[in-house]
Write a protein that holds these residues in place. Sequence first.
Motif, PDB file in Angstrom:
ATOM      1  N   ILE A  77       0.835  -1.198   0.000  1.00  0.00           N
ATOM      2  CA  ILE A  77       0.000   0.000   0.000  1.00  0.00           C
ATOM      3  C   ILE A  77       0.870   1.249   0.000  1.00  0.00           C
ATOM      4  O   ILE A  77       0.609   2.211  -0.737  1.00  0.00           O
ATOM      5  CB  ILE A  77      -0.948   0.005   1.217  1.00  0.00           C
ATOM      6  N   GLN A  78       1.912   1.229   0.821  1.00  0.00           N
ATOM      7  CA  GLN A  78       2.822   2.372   0.900  1.00  0.00           C
ATOM      8  C   GLN A  78       3.482   2.644  -0.453  1.00  0.00           C
ATOM      9  O   GLN A  78       3.585   3.791  -0.890  1.00  0.00           O
ATOM     10  CB  GLN A  78       3.889   2.118   1.963  1.00  0.00           C
ATOM     11  N   PHE A  79       3.902   1.583  -1.124  1.00  0.00           N
ATOM     12  CA  PHE A  79       4.542   1.736  -2.430  1.00  0.00           C
ATOM     13  C   PHE A  79       3.561   2.300  -3.457  1.00  0.00           C
ATOM     14  O   PHE A  79       3.879   3.240  -4.187  1.00  0.00           O
ATOM     15  CB  PHE A  79       5.073   0.381  -2.903  1.00  0.00           C
ATOM     16  N   GLN A  80       2.365   1.726  -3.500  1.00  0.00           N
ATOM     17  CA  GLN A  80       1.360   2.167  -4.470  1.00  0.00           C
ATOM     18  C   GLN A  80       0.939   3.612  -4.205  1.00  0.00           C
ATOM     19  O   GLN A  80       0.806   4.425  -5.133  1.00  0.00           O
ATOM     20  CB  GLN A  80       0.131   1.258  -4.403  1.00  0.00           C
ATOM     21  N   LEU A  81       0.744   3.933  -2.930  1.00  0.00           N
ATOM     22  CA  LEU A  81       0.273   5.265  -2.569  1.00  0.00           C
ATOM     23  C   LEU A  81       1.347   6.316  -2.833  1.00  0.00           C
ATOM     24  O   LEU A  81       1.037   7.433  -3.294  1.00  0.00           O
ATOM     25  CB  LEU A  81      -0.134   5.281  -1.097  1.00  0.00           C
ATOM     26  N   LYS A  82       2.587   5.972  -2.573  1.00  0.00           N
ATOM     27  CA  LYS A  82       3.685   6.918  -2.807  1.00  0.00           C
ATOM     28  C   LYS A  82       3.776   7.293  -4.289  1.00  0.00           C
ATOM     29  O   LYS A  82       3.876   8.471  -4.642  1.00  0.00           O
ATOM     30  CB  LYS A  82       5.009   6.320  -2.337  1.00  0.00           C
ATOM     31  N   GLY A  83       3.721   6.290  -5.155  1.00  0.00           N
ATOM     32  CA  GLY A  83       3.785   6.551  -6.585  1.00  0.00           C
ATOM     33  C   GLY A  83       2.595   7.350  -7.074  1.00  0.00           C
ATOM     34  O   GLY A  83       2.740   8.277  -7.875  1.00  0.00           O
ATOM     35  N   ALA A  84       1.410   7.011  -6.571  1.00  0.00           N
ATOM     36  CA  ALA A  84       0.196   7.710  -6.994  1.00  0.00           C
ATOM     37  C   ALA A  84       0.203   9.161  -6.525  1.00  0.00           C
ATOM     38  O   ALA A  84      -0.204  10.063  -7.262  1.00  0.00           O
ATOM     39  CB  ALA A  84      -1.033   6.986  -6.449  1.00  0.00           C
ATOM     40  N   LEU A  85       0.668   9.400  -5.302  1.00  0.00           N
ATOM     41  CA  LEU A  85       0.713  10.759  -4.774  1.00  0.00           C
ATOM     42  C   LEU A  85       1.724  11.620  -5.528  1.00  0.00           C
ATOM     43  O   LEU A  85       1.501  12.822  -5.740  1.00  0.00           O
ATOM     44  CB  LEU A  85       1.056  10.731  -3.280  1.00  0.00           C
ATOM     45  N   GLN A  86       2.826  11.027  -5.931  1.00  0.00           N
ATOM     46  CA  GLN A  86       3.828  11.783  -6.691  1.00  0.00           C
ATOM     47  C   GLN A  86       3.263  12.249  -8.029  1.00  0.00           C
ATOM     48  O   GLN A  86       3.389  13.416  -8.400  1.00  0.00           O
ATOM     49  CB  GLN A  86       5.077  10.925  -6.903  1.00  0.00           C
ATOM     50  N   SER A  87       2.636  11.325  -8.756  1.00  0.00           N
ATOM     51  CA  SER A  87       2.066  11.698 -10.057  1.00  0.00           C
ATOM     52  C   SER A  87       0.902  12.669  -9.894  1.00  0.00           C
ATOM     53  O   SER A  87       0.727  13.588 -10.706  1.00  0.00           O
ATOM     54  CB  SER A  87       1.606  10.443 -10.807  1.00  0.00           C
ATOM     55  N   THR A  88       0.117  12.494  -8.825  1.00  0.00           N
ATOM     56  CA  THR A  88      -0.997  13.402  -8.564  1.00  0.00           C
ATOM     57  C   THR A  88      -0.497  14.799  -8.233  1.00  0.00           C
ATOM     58  O   THR A  88      -1.091  15.808  -8.656  1.00  0.00           O
ATOM     59  CB  THR A  88      -1.869  12.879  -7.405  1.00  0.00           C
ATOM     60  N   SER A  89       0.605  14.880  -7.499  1.00  0.00           N
ATOM     61  CA  SER A  89       1.188  16.180  -7.161  1.00  0.00           C
ATOM     62  C   SER A  89       1.633  16.916  -8.417  1.00  0.00           C
ATOM     63  O   SER A  89       1.425  18.131  -8.558  1.00  0.00           O
ATOM     64  CB  SER A  89       2.371  15.998  -6.206  1.00  0.00           C
ATOM     65  N   TRP A  90       2.237  16.182  -9.342  1.00  0.00           N
ATOM     66  CA  TRP A  90       2.647  16.795 -10.613  1.00  0.00           C
ATOM     67  C   TRP A  90       1.437  17.298 -11.382  1.00  0.00           C
ATOM     68  O   TRP A  90       1.442  18.395 -11.945  1.00  0.00           O
ATOM     69  CB  TRP A  90       3.425  15.795 -11.459  1.00  0.00           C
TER      70      TRP A  90
ATOM     71  N   ARG B  59      -0.592 -11.969  -5.344  1.00  0.00           N
ATOM     72  CA  ARG B  59      -1.501 -11.229  -6.216  1.00  0.00           C
ATOM     73  C   ARG B  59      -2.644 -10.617  -5.426  1.00  0.00           C
ATOM     74  O   ARG B  59      -3.147  -9.542  -5.767  1.00  0.00           O
ATOM     75  CB  ARG B  59      -2.031 -12.157  -7.310  1.00  0.00           C
ATOM     76  N   ARG B  60      -3.046 -11.270  -4.368  1.00  0.00           N
ATOM     77  CA  ARG B  60      -4.118 -10.739  -3.515  1.00  0.00           C
ATOM     78  C   ARG B  60      -3.676  -9.449  -2.838  1.00  0.00           C
ATOM     79  O   ARG B  60      -4.425  -8.468  -2.794  1.00  0.00           O
ATOM     80  CB  ARG B  60      -4.507 -11.780  -2.467  1.00  0.00           C
ATOM     81  N   ASN B  61      -2.459  -9.445  -2.295  1.00  0.00           N
ATOM     82  CA  ASN B  61      -1.947  -8.242  -1.641  1.00  0.00           C
ATOM     83  C   ASN B  61      -1.767  -7.095  -2.638  1.00  0.00           C
ATOM     84  O   ASN B  61      -2.001  -5.934  -2.308  1.00  0.00           O
ATOM     85  CB  ASN B  61      -0.615  -8.533  -0.948  1.00  0.00           C
ATOM     86  N   ILE B  62      -1.334  -7.434  -3.845  1.00  0.00           N
ATOM     87  CA  ILE B  62      -1.166  -6.405  -4.873  1.00  0.00           C
ATOM     88  C   ILE B  62      -2.512  -5.776  -5.213  1.00  0.00           C
ATOM     89  O   ILE B  62      -2.633  -4.552  -5.333  1.00  0.00           O
ATOM     90  CB  ILE B  62      -0.514  -6.999  -6.135  1.00  0.00           C
ATOM     91  N   PHE B  63      -3.533  -6.610  -5.360  1.00  0.00           N
ATOM     92  CA  PHE B  63      -4.869  -6.101  -5.668  1.00  0.00           C
ATOM     93  C   PHE B  63      -5.393  -5.243  -4.528  1.00  0.00           C
ATOM     94  O   PHE B  63      -5.904  -4.128  -4.762  1.00  0.00           O
ATOM     95  CB  PHE B  63      -5.823  -7.271  -5.915  1.00  0.00           C
ATOM     96  N   LEU B  64      -5.264  -5.722  -3.294  1.00  0.00           N
ATOM     97  CA  LEU B  64      -5.773  -4.969  -2.143  1.00  0.00           C
ATOM     98  C   LEU B  64      -5.034  -3.647  -1.971  1.00  0.00           C
ATOM     99  O   LEU B  64      -5.639  -2.636  -1.592  1.00  0.00           O
ATOM    100  CB  LEU B  64      -5.641  -5.811  -0.874  1.00  0.00           C
ATOM    101  N   SER B  65      -3.740  -3.650  -2.245  1.00  0.00           N
ATOM    102  CA  SER B  65      -2.977  -2.403  -2.125  1.00  0.00           C
ATOM    103  C   SER B  65      -3.400  -1.395  -3.194  1.00  0.00           C
ATOM    104  O   SER B  65      -3.453  -0.188  -2.937  1.00  0.00           O
ATOM    105  CB  SER B  65      -1.476  -2.684  -2.227  1.00  0.00           C
ATOM    106  N   THR B  66      -3.704  -1.887  -4.390  1.00  0.00           N
ATOM    107  CA  THR B  66      -4.178  -1.009  -5.463  1.00  0.00           C
ATOM    108  C   THR B  66      -5.524  -0.393  -5.091  1.00  0.00           C
ATOM    109  O   THR B  66      -5.739   0.816  -5.285  1.00  0.00           O
ATOM    110  CB  THR B  66      -4.324  -1.779  -6.783  1.00  0.00           C
ATOM    111  N   VAL B  67      -6.414  -1.209  -4.545  1.00  0.00           N
ATOM    112  CA  VAL B  67      -7.725  -0.717  -4.130  1.00  0.00           C
ATOM    113  C   VAL B  67      -7.590   0.296  -2.996  1.00  0.00           C
ATOM    114  O   VAL B  67      -8.247   1.346  -2.993  1.00  0.00           O
ATOM    115  CB  VAL B  67      -8.625  -1.894  -3.683  1.00  0.00           C
ATOM    116  N   SER B  68      -6.714   0.011  -2.034  1.00  0.00           N
ATOM    117  CA  SER B  68      -6.527   0.906  -0.888  1.00  0.00           C
ATOM    118  C   SER B  68      -5.968   2.252  -1.318  1.00  0.00           C
ATOM    119  O   SER B  68      -6.441   3.309  -0.879  1.00  0.00           O
ATOM    120  CB  SER B  68      -5.594   0.256   0.138  1.00  0.00           C
ATOM    121  N   ALA B  69      -4.954   2.223  -2.175  1.00  0.00           N
ATOM    122  CA  ALA B  69      -4.366   3.472  -2.675  1.00  0.00           C
ATOM    123  C   ALA B  69      -5.389   4.257  -3.481  1.00  0.00           C
ATOM    124  O   ALA B  69      -5.468   5.490  -3.383  1.00  0.00           O
ATOM    125  CB  ALA B  69      -3.130   3.167  -3.520  1.00  0.00           C
ATOM    126  N   SER B  70      -6.193   3.548  -4.273  1.00  0.00           N
ATOM    127  CA  SER B  70      -7.218   4.208  -5.081  1.00  0.00           C
ATOM    128  C   SER B  70      -8.289   4.848  -4.207  1.00  0.00           C
ATOM    129  O   SER B  70      -8.770   5.948  -4.492  1.00  0.00           O
ATOM    130  CB  SER B  70      -7.865   3.193  -6.034  1.00  0.00           C
TER     131      SER B  70
END
Length: 248
Positions: free
Chosen positions: A8-21, A85-96
Amino acid sequence: MNRLLKCIQFQLKGALQSTSWFLGIYLVIYLFLFVLLQQLISSSDNSSGSVNSGFFLAGAIFVFVQVSASYKPNFNYLLMFGNTRRNIFLSTVSASAALSVIMAVISVASQFVDNAITKTLSKNSEAVYYDLFSILYKSNVNTFTESLWFLAMFIVIFSLAMLYGAMAYRFGKVFITAFWVVLGLCLTVLPLTIPVLNGTNVYVAALKMYFCAGVSGGIMLAPVNFIITAIIFCAVTYVLSTRQSQVV
């Protein structure tokens, strides 16, 4: 649980960076247009109308592109380090979900800003600010219901983007081409070819029904449709993501 939190931390960090731009670029353009509009109005003897930055539309497009484009690289990166794959999916949903809240708050705030600018720049003291909700809905429109609508809408956009990313990951260029061809037809040709019943185009009627436009309390009912749609999209994405092999 520790693995999931790191994902979740990895997904959220990347998403926040692109969103900030995105927000930074959007703000620069917004300020430029504001100054330009101010100059045009100051040179005019009379001005009226409504200033609408359209942040929601720009944000929706950004969200879809950002999530769909990052799905494959994020999936491969996290899978390479032994995450399920389950953790990857859940982290994507959480970051979203977290980004949906952020984008919804900014969308509501942008309407307050647009409204204030409309009142400030207009030389007509009775200038009225028109937004999406004043067009679609006639009652129960307030900050809370608008926030709820924006949040649910961004959630369904995120879920659609994830589904698109998963389908593109699984089927490649065949799906990507088919998706954009079908979308183009739905936006251009299809509305003109669907029959008219009782004086109403079925296509338009279906959209109004989905968005609960013109219905009493529609602004509170529409988010229910959005969330149901998001659940369906997420369920299909989950099935795809847990059964797909790694693609380089």
